[in-house]
Design an enzyme around this catalytic site. Structure first.
Site, PDB file in Angstrom:
ATOM      1  N   LYS A  18     -26.309  41.549 177.274  1.00  0.00           N
ATOM      2  CA  LYS A  18     -24.887  41.211 177.449  1.00  0.00           C
ATOM      3  C   LYS A  18     -24.747  39.763 177.927  1.00  0.00           C
ATOM      4  CE  LYS A  18     -23.589  46.008 178.316  1.00  0.00           C
ATOM      5  NZ  LYS A  18     -23.185  47.080 179.241  1.00  0.00           N
TER       6      LYS A  18
ATOM      7  N   GLN B  92     -22.692  48.147 185.412  1.00  0.00           N
ATOM      8  CA  GLN B  92     -23.551  48.889 184.474  1.00  0.00           C
ATOM      9  C   GLN B  92     -23.806  50.302 184.994  1.00  0.00           C
ATOM     10  OE1 GLN B  92     -24.430  47.705 181.482  1.00  0.00           O
ATOM     11  NE2 GLN B  92     -25.617  49.507 180.939  1.00  0.00           N
TER      12      GLN B  92
ATOM     13  N   ASP C 207     -14.700  47.556 180.223  1.00  0.00           N
ATOM     14  CA  ASP C 207     -15.291  48.811 179.742  1.00  0.00           C
ATOM     15  C   ASP C 207     -14.221  49.830 179.362  1.00  0.00           C
ATOM     16  OD1 ASP C 207     -18.111  48.851 179.620  1.00  0.00           O
ATOM     17  OD2 ASP C 207     -18.265  48.892 181.810  1.00  0.00           O
TER      18      ASP C 207
HETATM   19  N1  GUN Z   1     -24.119  52.415 180.314  1.00  0.00           N
HETATM   20  C1  GUN Z   1     -24.229  52.885 179.048  1.00  0.00           C
HETATM   21  N2  GUN Z   1     -23.207  52.468 178.290  1.00  0.00           N
HETATM   22  C2  GUN Z   1     -22.422  51.707 179.085  1.00  0.00           C
HETATM   23  C3  GUN Z   1     -21.214  50.990 178.867  1.00  0.00           C
HETATM   24  O1  GUN Z   1     -20.619  50.970 177.777  1.00  0.00           O
HETATM   25  N3  GUN Z   1     -20.722  50.320 179.951  1.00  0.00           N
HETATM   26  C4  GUN Z   1     -21.325  50.352 181.170  1.00  0.00           C
HETATM   27  N4  GUN Z   1     -20.753  49.685 182.158  1.00  0.00           N
HETATM   28  N5  GUN Z   1     -22.450  51.007 181.396  1.00  0.00           N
HETATM   29  C5  GUN Z   1     -22.984  51.680 180.351  1.00  0.00           C
END
Ligand code: GUN
Length: 306
Positions: free
Chosen positions: A55, A99, A122
């Site tokens: 990311k 995350q 998100d």
């Molecule tokens: N862990 C797995 N997928 C995601 C996501 O789309 N966002 C976040 N913040 N954590 C994740």
């Protein structure tokens, strides 16, 4: 029997990232600073560390400034709330993501509810979830299902009137995916571990979205001839666990020789023989999720400054 065309997630994600780059550049010129994304990682889960690294790399590629915060696995809910508060107030930060999964001692819901909904790239905050349920226009929506919708659009697949089956009912993928398909006028069925005769329900799908997290669970004979298959699964399997069909694939053999595992989806790859379109794993939905995160960050930045 036709052979399903693979949907190139990397190519579509590249197109999205190019669009974001142009607009991020424009934002920087107008605002005198780039759009900013804060990424919070608690602990050292290896998969989460890889996702966070990717990311941050995507941010650099498209002119978004990233602010990385790595906290120890022993962090308390209170300590994480303090960081979220500070990032909510930070004017350089347009998007904020924590995350998941978080270590067991942290109350995930409390943290997600605390993120400023205007920075919630998100789309996990209850206010954004509610807006998605209502079908409001200006809303930050979860990246994976939004990426799937973009793929369908790019491939000219209109969900209107189609039978869409979503396997998996998670807050991150299954539920928002079903809502997005519903808003585009599909007839939607959500399946899960208690669904009776899952294979038969899957066979009724014109659009089948697999998001269960079980390697190769959906077999070729669960897929209707000509269906569009979207595989959200990302599962690591070893050579010992691999079925013959993977052991016959030179790319998989190369994986096993290099790292002793390969990444597979929730759908058996031979489903491509009956599907009209299918996403590969890797190289399908994964890159789209990350590209939409960049798009959401830019959206949040523009909405916050307008
Ligand atoms: N862990 C797995 N997928 C995601 C996501 O789309 N966002 C976040 N913040 N954590 C994740």
């Amino acid at each position: 029997m036709n052979s399903g065309k693979l949907i190139d997630g990397n190519a579509i994600a590249g197109k999205v990232l190019n669009e974001v780059s142009v607009q991020a550049d424009q934002f920087s010129k107008e605002q005198g600073r780039p759009p900013g994304l804060a990424v919070v990682l608690v602990g050292e889960d290896p998969a989460s560390s890889v996702y966070v690294r990717m990311k941050i790399r995507d941010c650099a590629k498209c002119g978004i400034e990233s602010f990385s915060h790595k906290l120890s696995a022993e962090t308390t809910t209170g300590q994480l709330l303090d960081l979220v508060d500070a990032l909510n107030r930070d004017r350089q930060v347009d998007g904020l993501l924590v995350q998941l999964p978080l270590p067991g001692q942290i109350d995930t819901r409390t943290i997600l509810d605390h993120i400023d909904p205007a920075k919630d790239v998100d789309g996990f905050h209850p206010r954004n979830v509610g807006r998605l349920v209502r079908g409001d226009g200006e809303v930050l929506v979860p990246c994976t299902p939004a990426g799937v919708m973009r793929m369908l659009d790019e491939e000219g697949v209109d969900p209107k009137g189609k039978n869409a089956v979503v396997v998996g009912r998670s807050d991150i993928v299954g539920k928002p995916m079903a809502l997005m398909l519903l808003h585009r006028h599909a007839t939607v069925t959500i399946c899960h571990s208690r669904t009776t005769d899952l294979a038969a329900v899957c066979r009724s799908a014109d659009i089948l979205v697999a998001a269960v997290g079980r390697a190769l669970m959906i077999k070729k004979d669960w897929v209707k001839e000509g269906a569009v298959v979207i595989d959200v699964g990302m599962n690591s399997i070893s050579r010992e666990e691999a079925p013959q069909l993977l052991l016959d694939d030179p790319a998989r053999i190369a994986d096993f020789e290099k790292k002793n595992y390969t990444l597979v989806g929730d759908v058996s790859p031979d489903a491509a023989q009956v599907a009209s379109l299918i996403t590969p794993v890797p190289g399908g939905v994964g890159p789209m999720t990350r590209a939409i995160l960049m798009e959401n960050t830019l959206k949040a930045a523009n909405w916050r400054t307008n």
